[in-house]
Enzyme design. Sequence first.
Site, PDB file in Angstrom:
ATOM      1  N   ASP A  31      51.233 -28.885 -10.325  1.00 49.05           N
ATOM      2  CA  ASP A  31      52.236 -28.455 -11.535  1.00 49.05           C
ATOM      3  C   ASP A  31      51.653 -27.730 -12.634  1.00 49.05           C
ATOM      4  O   ASP A  31      51.928 -26.766 -13.091  1.00 49.05           O
ATOM      5  CB  ASP A  31      52.753 -29.906 -12.219  1.00 49.05           C
ATOM      6  N   ASP A  52      40.068 -30.143  -5.979  1.00 51.93           N
ATOM      7  CA  ASP A  52      39.457 -31.157  -6.854  1.00 51.93           C
ATOM      8  C   ASP A  52      38.027 -30.846  -6.981  1.00 51.93           C
ATOM      9  O   ASP A  52      37.199 -30.831  -5.858  1.00 51.93           O
ATOM     10  CB  ASP A  52      39.851 -32.529  -6.277  1.00 51.93           C
ATOM     11  N   ASN A  79      33.585 -25.031 -14.675  1.00 53.46           N
ATOM     12  CA  ASN A  79      34.068 -25.673 -16.197  1.00 53.46           C
ATOM     13  C   ASN A  79      34.846 -26.991 -15.810  1.00 53.46           C
ATOM     14  O   ASN A  79      34.918 -27.835 -16.770  1.00 53.46           O
ATOM     15  CB  ASN A  79      35.476 -24.596 -16.685  1.00 53.46           C
ATOM     16  N   TYR A 143      29.312 -39.231 -19.940  1.00 54.82           N
ATOM     17  CA  TYR A 143      29.584 -37.539 -19.986  1.00 54.82           C
ATOM     18  C   TYR A 143      28.424 -37.022 -20.602  1.00 54.82           C
ATOM     19  O   TYR A 143      27.948 -35.849 -20.137  1.00 54.82           O
ATOM     20  CB  TYR A 143      30.788 -37.562 -20.958  1.00 54.82           C
TER      21      TYR A 143
END
Length: 181
Positions: A31, A52, A79, A143
């Site tokens: 989508d 993915d 990215n 992260y």
Amino acid sequence: ITGGTTRIGFAIAERFLREGAAVAVTGRSQDLGAQAESALRAGGHACFLAADAGDPDAIERSAVQAVERLGALDILVNNAGIGVDAGLLDTPLADYDRVMDVNVRGYFLYARAVYPYLARRGGCMIHIASDAGVWGEQSIGLYSVSKAAVVMLGKMLALQGGPDGVRSNVLCPGDTWPGMR
């Protein structure tokens, strides 16, 4: 441009189009991909490729499709990225595996998949890390670790790619609003 359907990746795609480039963007969501492709096509030759960044087969497939659709490949923008709101030691192992798969392994696999195409044309890899990978942020510990790994990955790819004329650069943006989706 991996993770090019939203936020930073989408903005990079828009800028590349304004500069006259043709772009292929990847993402997990069909989508969002359809929306991004429609919006980007208003600015030039753009396509969406479902992939993915944590799936090695999808990475390889999207790299081949990008070359097929664009005719050649001059730039890879790594990215795609995900994060977990948790201190490092509080991060569940499944989240650790997923973040490292997308944020580090995915970057490596994309670089490896497109390297032959970039070497033919003296291309460039741009890896989007984060200021969190330089300074570290306790609330998003994993992260930060993953983006620090991206910084070193970019350096090592620059060393290996230099003789083939393939540049590798790392950008470390600060906080962007509204953040990752």
